[in-house]
Motif scaffolding. Structure first.
Motif, PDB file in Angstrom:
ATOM      1  N   ASP A  31      -8.105  -2.635   1.012  1.00 18.25           N
ATOM      2  CA  ASP A  31      -7.950  -2.292  -0.510  1.00 18.25           C
ATOM      3  C   ASP A  31      -9.306  -2.073  -0.956  1.00 18.25           C
ATOM      4  O   ASP A  31      -9.503  -0.990  -1.665  1.00 18.25           O
ATOM      5  CB  ASP A  31      -7.109  -3.175  -1.299  1.00 18.25           C
ATOM      6  CG  ASP A  31      -6.531  -2.537  -2.547  1.00 18.25           C
ATOM      7  OD1 ASP A  31      -6.108  -1.577  -2.490  1.00 18.25           O
ATOM      8  OD2 ASP A  31      -7.105  -3.311  -3.588  1.00 18.25           O
TER       9      ASP A  31
ATOM     10  N   LYS B  12       3.914   1.538  -1.404  1.00 17.32           N
ATOM     11  CA  LYS B  12       4.461   1.649  -2.721  1.00 17.32           C
ATOM     12  C   LYS B  12       3.386   2.349  -3.465  1.00 17.32           C
ATOM     13  O   LYS B  12       3.653   3.261  -4.495  1.00 17.32           O
ATOM     14  CB  LYS B  12       4.840   0.279  -3.101  1.00 17.32           C
ATOM     15  CG  LYS B  12       5.923   0.014  -2.298  1.00 17.32           C
ATOM     16  CD  LYS B  12       6.578  -1.390  -3.224  1.00 17.32           C
ATOM     17  CE  LYS B  12       8.161  -1.367  -2.417  1.00 17.32           C
ATOM     18  NZ  LYS B  12       8.662  -2.821  -2.997  1.00 17.32           N
ATOM     19  N   LYS B  13       2.102   1.685  -3.466  1.00 16.80           N
ATOM     20  CA  LYS B  13       1.006   2.377  -4.205  1.00 16.80           C
ATOM     21  C   LYS B  13       0.812   4.019  -4.031  1.00 16.80           C
ATOM     22  O   LYS B  13       0.733   4.727  -4.877  1.00 16.80           O
ATOM     23  CB  LYS B  13      -0.356   1.560  -4.167  1.00 16.80           C
ATOM     24  CG  LYS B  13      -1.351   1.609  -5.243  1.00 16.80           C
ATOM     25  CD  LYS B  13      -2.353   0.505  -4.892  1.00 16.80           C
ATOM     26  CE  LYS B  13      -3.589   0.944  -5.544  1.00 16.80           C
ATOM     27  NZ  LYS B  13      -4.741   0.251  -5.275  1.00 16.80           N
TER      28      LYS B  13
ATOM     29  N   THR C 249       0.964  -1.162  -0.039  1.00 17.14           N
ATOM     30  CA  THR C 249      -0.027   0.035   0.100  1.00 17.14           C
ATOM     31  C   THR C 249       0.814   1.262   0.034  1.00 17.14           C
ATOM     32  O   THR C 249       0.607   2.447  -0.792  1.00 17.14           O
ATOM     33  CB  THR C 249      -0.909  -0.118   1.291  1.00 17.14           C
ATOM     34  OG1 THR C 249      -1.615  -1.151   1.162  1.00 17.14           O
ATOM     35  CG2 THR C 249      -2.013   1.055   1.197  1.00 17.14           C
TER      36      THR C 249
ATOM     37  N   GLY D   9      -8.947   1.663  -1.110  1.00 20.33           N
ATOM     38  CA  GLY D   9      -8.103   1.625  -2.488  1.00 20.33           C
ATOM     39  C   GLY D   9      -8.760   2.677  -3.368  1.00 20.33           C
ATOM     40  O   GLY D   9      -7.820   3.493  -4.085  1.00 20.33           O
TER      41      GLY D   9
END
Lengths: 329, 632
Positions: free
Chosen positions: A144, A86-87, A84, A148
């Motif tokens: 997510d 990194k996203k 997460t 997300g």
């Protein structure tokens, strides 16, 4: 279409609040990069980070590998947060790389200005969404499916108070014929600043209906006038209008009466107004009349009137009600 | 113009007529400019130092600061100025005797003479207006001063500073320093454009006319020197191949604080520490941060502890008397294990002592000057460059070990100016902010690891993170407890952290042979002078080494081994110690210098000490003499 030169001038005037937001964006990206490096599974990566964090004074004096044994103990974030983070980092970097384009919104022909601004702010809202996801991931509560989507777009309606306060200014390129800016009232909160770059003719007092107690409103033909909006602590809207439109500034300050906060430099004659797009001449005249009423009403000191002092908000409400078709409501 | 290797004697010169000047090429030179307070000698000297550094000379400046804010004019106590040592190689200290002086009156010169800071054959350019002054008392004072200094071989040249400046400005008090800068620039052949650039920078906030007037004065000084001086001094420069910055230690500390991400400097003004906060006040607006000037020293550290408790790492900056006032709160920071950085720019003491002068007398009070046992980490920068980098390390240690880190700088580093490589900024210096996250259920505020004493920092206000921070004896949950066993245990845990930190440290570097006849050991700003003295001693065939401590608490490991390899060990410091041979002083009752006491206790090695509290940095020459006497 407004010239590139004008756009550049407008962006230059708004550089202060824009770069403040860009700095926050970069700082957030930097912080998540540091967190990720600290969570790296690779010992060398973690130790290299620690070596840097200890600075040059530690070189040759502190054994990094030994120190890392104890530094890791202060880590609160679980390695499960890494995907997460990194996203979110990718989102922050992407928005950061967009530069000045991030705050420019082009309203396509046939679309409303409200729709354009809403989409533009939702794009900016990805940064806030990413920041929220980072905190959720660190706390181990990120889901997510549930969270997300915030990184794909976070609508203004979902921004919290702090996010609204740190919103960057936006520059909206819009056709004058299809401009109905009263719909922008829903975005007037926190530190949101909207600048309309109007292409073609528009209603002469198009922003008049946005005048409200704490909203900065300006119609001008000079881009550098936007310095005032940039320096404004709260929310506001300004338009670079074509020749013939009214020129005015409404800069509320405390309990100042509307008229005292409203300075009209130019207002066109009623007779020169003709229908424009879906706006009838009468509708446009009413905008002008309201501007005039606000100005005139407050130009007379409140205490000098026959009636008892009137609250400016009540005054505006009364005016609006007098113009409304109550029966239809 | 001719150039030659310098003779043993200082250059002779005449001052009244133009002659072809002789250029003496020297590897280094020490000069001073000294005036009454307010006549701008310090600015002039610092400008000269900066220009020299930018040209590629090694440079080190030391401010000569009167003890009073507004001392009476023309008094030895009011001498104000700068000593500048320039060299072809890097310069790490202020050197020995001054070889060239520009003095604005004979009384400030007398002050320097009385302190023994001038070479016996120093060249002196002295303002001549006092010799024939209408005031009989001044004429007499001049006469007396000249008589007092006559035993030395000073080469005094009278220079009409006031008269020349009056040709350009109405008030020569505001111009003599630039005229003097012109004299110095010509004598040392400084790059004219750089000098002008330095003046421009200095007056960047003033109207253009002010800059132009100062350039006129500079030019007048250069012209006068050109017409009257018969010598020049060439200290060859080296090509500067790396980016350098030139700054004093307090600026470096402030810059380091910003680089390390310290966001709050809570302080109360105190000499010689205040300029750290002055610098931060200028830049924090742009960099993000706050200087909080509290109502007193106690409040200042209280605010810093509070900010840190709330999730930031804050620092406070002070000097000796301020440290004394902060004692109780230092104990609180230790007891609550709140990360805190405290900068102490040491000055002469005790009490208000010598506010503007250097000492290294706060070592033991920093370490032990608290009621109860309050273990703290103590670091000491040895150079101005280290003043920058040490703040980054201090913050990280404070965070990882949840402890108080005291940075012991001193007045020598604070006001000295020298060039050093420009730090290449790295965002990771700022580390990561403490995580504001829910706390796992059951986590305690002081959940000491029984082996290391370390515990995870909890930021108050988080879910499951509520706890009461208290200075009272407390258990792992920070709940007040008077259980004697618990007090023993918690004290052990707090102390253990220092041992754990020490386990990550490396032994200090030794300069010179490993098994010397004499090991000289120092700490803080004396490094340059000690190493220079030892190098000279080795060049003379003596078996001398040196090592320098930067971690004072905990001490770096391996020091005992290093010291035991030497036949004799001598601690050299700028704090007080009794002298063997003085009345009543015996080996048994002798009070040794502060680091010597520490080392004797920690290593059981018979560490001798030589220390001075003259209010000025140590000179390599005097250390060399001490080394020789110890090895005699």
């Amino acid at each position: 279409m407004p010239s590139d030169n004008l756009t550049d001038l407008v962006l230059a005037s708004l550089e202060g609040p824009r770069s403040a937001f860009a700095s926050s964006l970069a700082a957030a990206a930097e912080q998540v990069r540091g967190t990720l490096a600290g969570l790296s599974a690779d010992v060398d990566t973690r130790n290299n980070l620690l070596k840097t964090q200890l600075g040059g004074f530690a070189a040759g004096r502190i054994n990094i590998e030994k120190f890392s044994t104890f530094a890791d103990g202060q880590r609160s974030v679980n390695a499960g947060a890494v995907p997460t983070l990194k996203k979110a980092q990718a989102v922050l970097n992407e928005l950061s790389d967009t530069g000045k384009d991030l705050i420019q919104i082009k309203v396509a022909a046939g679309k409303t200005v409200r729709c354009g601004v809403s989409r533009g702010l939702a794009r900016i809202g990805r940064a806030f969404g990413a920041a929220r996801c980072i905190e959720l991931a660190k706390a181990g509560t990120y889901n997510d499916a549930e969270h997300g989507k915030m990184m794909e777009g976070l609508h203004f309606a979902d921004w919290n108070q702090a996010e609204r306060a740190m919103a960057p200014p936006v520059v909206v390129h819009v056709q004058g014929r299809s401009l109905h800016p009263s719909s922008l009232a829903e975005f007037m909160d926190g530190g949101v600043k909207i600048v309309l770059l109007i292409d073609g003719p528009c209603a002469p007092a198009t922003l008049a209906r946005l005048i409200s107690p704490n909203t900065f409103v300006m119609q001008t033909q000079v881009a550098t006038d936007l310095d005032r909006l940039a320096a404004w602590a709260g929310h506001g809207v300004a338009a670079i209008v074509p020749t013939g439109a009214a020129i005015f500034t409404y800069a509320p300050a405390g309990n100042t009466a509307f008229g005292n906060a409203l300075k009209i430099d130019f207002a066109p004659e009623d007779a020169s107004i003709s229908p424009l797009g879906s706006l009838s001449a009468q509708q446009q005249k009413e905008d002008l009349a309201m501007l005039s009423a606000l100005s005139g009403a407050a130009t007379t000191p409140l205490e000098a009137r026959d009636e008892s002092p009137v609250n400016p908000v009540d005054q505006l409400a009364a005016f609006l009600l007098s113009k409304a078709n109550i029966e239809e409501v | 113009m001719s150039s030659q290797t310098p003779p043993d004697q200082a250059p002779l010169f005449a001052a009244s007529q133009a002659v072809e000047p002789t250029t003496y090429t020297l590897p280094e030179h020490v000069l001073e400019i000294v005036s009454d307070s307010g006549e701008g000698a310090q600015k002039c000297g610092q400008s000269f130092g900066s220009v020299s550094a930018k040209m590629g000379n090694g440079a080190w400046t030391v401010e000569i600061i009167p003890a009073e804010i507004q001392p009476p004019p023309r008094s030895p106590a009011g001498a104000s100025g700068v000593r500048i040592r320039i060299g072809t190689e890097a310069v790490t200290n202020w050197g020995d005797k001054t070889k060239l002086v520009i003095a604005f009156n004979e009384q400030v010169l007398l002050s320097r003479h009385r302190q023994g800071d001038l070479a016996d054959d120093a060249v002196i350019l002295l303002e001549n207006m006092w010799e024939d002054h209408p005031d009989e008392n001044i004429r007499q004072a001049w006469k007396d001063a000249m008589e007092e200094m006559s035993a030395n071989n000073y080469r005094i040249t009278l220079c009409p500073l006031e008269k020349e400046c009056l040709k350009i400005v109405d008030n020569p008090r505001r111009g003599k320093n630039m005229f003097a800068l012109g004299l110095m620039s010509w004598i040392y052949n400084r790059d004219y454009d750089r000098v002008c650039g330095q003046i421009q920078h200095q007056f960047r906030h003033k109207p253009k006319e002010v800059y132009e007037r100062n350039i006129e004065l500079l030019d007048a000084g250069i012209k006068w020197a050109e017409e009257h001086m018969d010598f020049r001094i060439d200290v060859p420069t080296k090509v500067v191949t790396e980016d350098l910055v030139v700054m004093n230690g307090n600026t470096a500390l402030g810059m380091g604080a910003v680089a390390s991400g310290l966001e709050l400097c809570s302080m109360y003004p105190i000499t010689p520490a205040t300029s750290v906060s002055h610098y931060l006040s200028e830049i924090y607006d742009d960099m993000g941060g706050i200087v909080h000037q509290a109502e007193d020293e106690i409040a200042a550290i209280g605010v810093a502890i509070g900010a840190s408790y709330a999730g930031r790492v804050a620092f406070t900056v002070t000097s000796g008397p301020g440290m004394a006032l902060k004692t109780e709160f230092l104990g609180l920071a230790v007891m609550t294990e709140t990360p805190l950085v405290v900068v102490d720019v040491q000055r002469g003491g005790p009490s208000t002592g010598l506010p503007t002068k250097v000492e290294q007398s706060d070592l033991l009070s920093s370490m032990y000057g608290s009621p109860g046992d309050a273990p703290k980490v103590i670091l000491a920068p040895a150079t101005i460059e280290e003043c920058f980098h040490i703040m980054i390390t201090a913050r990280k240690i404070a965070e990882v070990f949840r402890c108080t880190v005291i940075v012991l700088s001193d007045a020598n580093l604070a006001t000295g100016v020298t060039p050093f490589p420009r730090p290449v900024l790295d965002p990771d210096w700022q580390g990561t902010q403490p995580e504001i996250l829910p706390v796992p259920k059951g986590t305690k505020a002081m959940q000491w690891d029984p082996e290391t004493g370390l515990s995870k920092r909890i930021i108050p206000g988080q879910v499951n993170g509520a706890f009461i921070a208290t200075g009272l004896s407390h258990d792992e949950g920070s709940k007040v407890s008077y259980d004697p066993c618990l007090n023993q245990y918690s004290s052990t845990m707090r102390s253990r952290k220092l041992a754990v930190l020490q386990s990550t440290l490396q032994a200090p570097e030794v300069f010179g042979p490993e098994n010397p006849d004499l090991m000289v050991i120092g700490w803080g700003s004396t490094k340059g002078a000690i190493e220079e003295a030892c190098e000279k001693a080795r060049a003379e065939g003596l078996s001398v080494s040196s090592t320098h401590l930067t971690f004072m608490s905990p001490l770096q490991p391996g020091i005992g081994d290093i010291l035991r390899k030497a036949k004799k060990v001598l601690a050299v410091e700028i704090n007080y110690s009794d002298e063997i041979g003085d009345p009543y002083i015996t080996e048994e009752n002798r009070r040794r210098s502060q680091m010597a006491i520490l080392l004797r206790s920690a290593t059981l090695v018979d560490v001798d000490s030589w220390s001075r509290v003259l209010g000025q940095p140590l000179c390599p020459g005097e250390i060399l003499e001490v080394i020789k006497s110890k090895l005699a």
